[in-house]
Write an enzyme that holds these catalytic residues in place. Structure first.
Site, short mmCIF file in Angstrom:
data_model
loop_
_atom_site.label_atom_id
_atom_site.label_comp_id
_atom_site.label_asym_id
_atom_site.label_seq_id
_atom_site.Cartn_x
_atom_site.Cartn_y
_atom_site.Cartn_z
N ASP A 65 0.86 -1.19 0.00
CA ASP A 65 0.00 0.00 0.00
C ASP A 65 0.89 1.24 0.00
O ASP A 65 1.59 1.50 0.99
CB ASP A 65 -0.90 -0.02 1.25
CG ASP A 65 -1.94 1.09 1.24
OD1 ASP A 65 -1.94 1.91 0.30
OD2 ASP A 65 -2.76 1.12 2.18
N ASP B 128 -4.28 7.03 -3.45
CA ASP B 128 -4.10 5.96 -2.46
C ASP B 128 -4.54 4.66 -3.11
O ASP B 128 -5.71 4.48 -3.43
CB ASP B 128 -4.94 6.27 -1.21
CG ASP B 128 -4.70 5.28 -0.09
OD1 ASP B 128 -3.88 4.36 -0.27
OD2 ASP B 128 -5.33 5.43 0.97
N HIS C 19 -12.18 5.58 2.84
CA HIS C 19 -12.24 6.94 3.39
C HIS C 19 -12.22 7.97 2.28
O HIS C 19 -11.76 7.70 1.16
CB HIS C 19 -11.05 7.18 4.33
CG HIS C 19 -9.72 6.77 3.75
ND1 HIS C 19 -8.94 7.62 3.01
CD2 HIS C 19 -9.06 5.57 3.78
CE1 HIS C 19 -7.85 6.98 2.62
NE2 HIS C 19 -7.89 5.73 3.07
N HIS D 89 -7.17 11.17 5.30
CA HIS D 89 -8.48 10.83 5.86
C HIS D 89 -9.26 12.13 6.04
O HIS D 89 -9.04 12.86 7.00
CB HIS D 89 -8.35 10.09 7.20
CG HIS D 89 -7.65 8.77 7.09
ND1 HIS D 89 -6.96 8.18 8.13
CD2 HIS D 89 -7.52 7.93 6.04
CE1 HIS D 89 -6.45 7.03 7.74
NE2 HIS D 89 -6.77 6.85 6.47
N GLU E 189 -11.36 0.72 -0.33
CA GLU E 189 -10.47 -0.38 0.02
C GLU E 189 -11.21 -1.42 0.83
O GLU E 189 -12.08 -1.10 1.64
CB GLU E 189 -9.24 0.12 0.78
CG GLU E 189 -9.53 0.87 2.06
CD GLU E 189 -8.27 1.39 2.72
OE1 GLU E 189 -7.23 0.70 2.64
OE2 GLU E 189 -8.31 2.48 3.31
N GLU F 84 -7.23 -1.81 -3.20
CA GLU F 84 -7.70 -0.43 -2.99
C GLU F 84 -7.53 0.39 -4.26
O GLU F 84 -6.55 0.23 -4.99
CB GLU F 84 -6.93 0.22 -1.84
CG GLU F 84 -7.31 1.66 -1.54
CD GLU F 84 -6.49 2.25 -0.40
OE1 GLU F 84 -6.90 3.28 0.15
OE2 GLU F 84 -5.43 1.67 -0.07
#
Length: 546
Positions: free
Chosen positions: A319, A330, A399, A407, A432, A527
């Site tokens: 990640d 992300d 998120h 976040h 994710e 994700e």
């Protein structure tokens, strides 16, 4: 109406040599260009006769028109005659709308000059007709060869899979490769993206259309205009996504059992820095590389001196994030060398795709979570002869993402029963999912490596000078982006653990320890980052790998 033949035209030219210039021009002008005829009652019949004749002898008529307009010219080759202003005027007046006018052939200034008698006729400077015709034919042949070679070169550049990163997703309505990229990436990747895409336009991700009540957005001109205004923002995040695609493609090619985890992370991070042209807070790494193993679900990266080695039977969640001007991508995937774990990986991959499919403007977050759990728990995996029901980790979520804020406040659950909050236009979300063979619940454990300055932290007085110095380093290099101990070591910071603890105790910096399921279990993760554009949904980080 009689039509002037070529024989009759030559006869008139011979007779005209003994006439005054004005009379000569009137005789040589074709009958259908007599202004009086266009004002006469017989104009309709005149036009119908012209149209019928044009249909049968179009090219011969054009040649006669050229000769009629240029009585003193000895050249009637297409390269010079068809580019003359009088020819264009003749075509337009005959209602041909320039169909046979070749605008791509340039007219040389030295080929045609105006005559000195004031009649506006063009005269030729070349001594012989045959010589000019041969030269024009040679020039036209060379031009045709050049055009063919250019077309072939353009086609090979567009169809070459190595032009950029060669990504085209079968579900996407737009290709992920960019025809503007003329350079090819090296192996290992070393050319910055700004050099691969000199025009500054980066490939867009996978496009998914909205459904049901939001279908009208696809054709709304107002929403399209909103997207045009946001084009610089979209381009920045697409640049970060393209870096992510190229880096993970390279990392996948070199991953193998026996690699030191520290070497893996540093190779990945240095490649990101190179391709994204790292420049302080303007472009770089968005957060530390997570390479959590087996029952560790997230937030683990090796600290300096860690000797952990990747094994054949490990399940590693890779990640990592990239950003340009604070716009974060992300994206994560799972690597397992043992095919025994394939169903576990498939469960989280399909659950993530389901979450992306269900997401959209005005969609409730709880509905997305319910759809994810339904797909996730339809899988089971057999590990060493024992069958496990795949579970969604209920206290891990996707998120929303904001500028320099990983976040941003909204959580996307991966189980049913979440909050009723809705997704909104223009928001970025990290969708994710985590599939586990354990309890489906994580807790904080192991040594902490991830830290991040609180986004809303105001001015807090500090007593320790070392803590103030460390905070200045964090503000300058990371601001509110996440970092790890290795990043501080790379910047030359030493003996900072006490100062870092002081910042955490003061509430300025938040620690993020590793999140672990029950020991002996296995967790997989996939994700993607999505953007809820006004007219459609764009999966920013989508590639040809997942």
């Amino acid at each position: 109406m009689p039509v002037l033949s070529s024989v009759g035209l030559h006869s008139i030219i011979l007779i005209s040599l003994s006439l005054p210039p004005q009379t000569c021009r009137l005789l040589l002008r074709p009958l259908w260009f007599n202004p009086a005829l266009f004002l006469s009652p017989d104009f309709d019949s005149l036009r119908s006769e012209l149209e019928s004749y044009l249909a049968s002898r179009n090219h011969d008529l054009i040649d006669l028109i050229i000769r009629g307009y240029r009585p003193t010219s000895s050249t009637s080759t297409p390269s010079s005659s068809t580019s003359s202003p009088t020819y264009a005027c003749a075509c337009l007046r005959l209602g041909m709308a320039g169909e046979d006018l070749d605008e791509n052939i340039p007219c040389e200034e030295n080929d045609i000059v105006e005559s000195s008698n004031g009649c506006g006729e063009a005269t030729e400077q070349s001594p012989t007709v045959e010589k000019d015709e041969d030269e024009d034919k040679d020039v036209s042949k060379k031009k045709k060869k050049k055009n063919k070679s250019k077309k072939k070169k353009a086609q090979t550049e567009l169809t070459d899979p190595q032009t950029t990163s060669g990504k085209t997703d079968p579900q996407s309505t737009s290709g992920l490769t960019n025809p503007q990229s003329k350079s090819r990436q090296t192996d290992p990747p070393s050319i910055p993206l700004i050099d691969l895409f000199p025009h500054g336009e980066y490939p867009e991700g996978e496009i998914q259309q909205y459904r049901d009540d939001n279908l009208w957005r696809t054709t709304s001109e107002e929403k399209r205009e909103l997207e045009r205004l946001e084009k610089p923002l979209y381009n920045s995040v697409r640049r970060a996504a393209e870096v992510h695609r190229q880096v993970r493609k390279y990392i996948r090619s070199i991953l193998k059992p026996g690699m030191l985890m520290t070497d893996l992370c540093e190779t990945l991070e240095n490649t990101v820095r190179r391709l994204i042209s790292e420049n302080g807070l303007e472009a770089g790494i968005a957060f530390p590389t997570g390479c959590s193993l087996n029952w560790v679900a997230a937030h683990w990266t090796p600290n300096t001196g860690d000797k952990t080695v990747l094994q054949y039977d490990d399940v590693m969640k890779l990640d990592f994030g990239t950003h340009v001007d604070g716009h974060i991508v992300d994206c994560a995937f799972t690597v397992a060398f043992n095919p025994m774990f394939n169903p576990l990986l498939e469960a989280s991959r399909e659950a993530t795709n389901t979450g992306i499919k269900e997401s959209g403007i005005d969609v409730r977050l709880c509905d997305v979570g319910a759809a994810i759990q339904e797909v996730m728990e339809s899988y089971e995996v057999e590990i060493n002869g024992k069958v496990f029901q795949v579970k969604s980790i209920r206290n891990l979520n996707g998120h929303s993402i904001g500028p320099y804020q990983i976040h941003a406040g909204k959580s996307v659950p991966i189980v049913k029963g979440g909050e009723q909050t809705k997704m909104e236009e223009g928001e970025f979300f990290a969708i994710e999912t985590f599939a586990s063979t354990g309890k489906g619940y994580v807790r904080e454990d192991l040594e902490c490596s991830h830290y991040m300055k609180n986004f809303d932290a105001g001015h807090i007085p500090l007593r320790l000078p070392r803590a103030k110095q460390l905070l200045a380093t964090i503000n300058k290099n990371f601001s509110t982006l996440a970092f790890c101990r290795r990043y501080l070591d790379r910047l030359g910071e030493t003996k900072y653990l006490m100062a870092l603890k002081n910042l955490c105790d003061a509430g300025i910096v938040q620690p993020y320890p590793p999140l672990c399921d029950v020991k002996g279990s296995y967790v997989s993760q996939f994700e993607h980052t999505i953007l809820l554009r006004p007219t459609c949904k764009e999966v920013i980080s989508r590639g040809d790998d997942y």
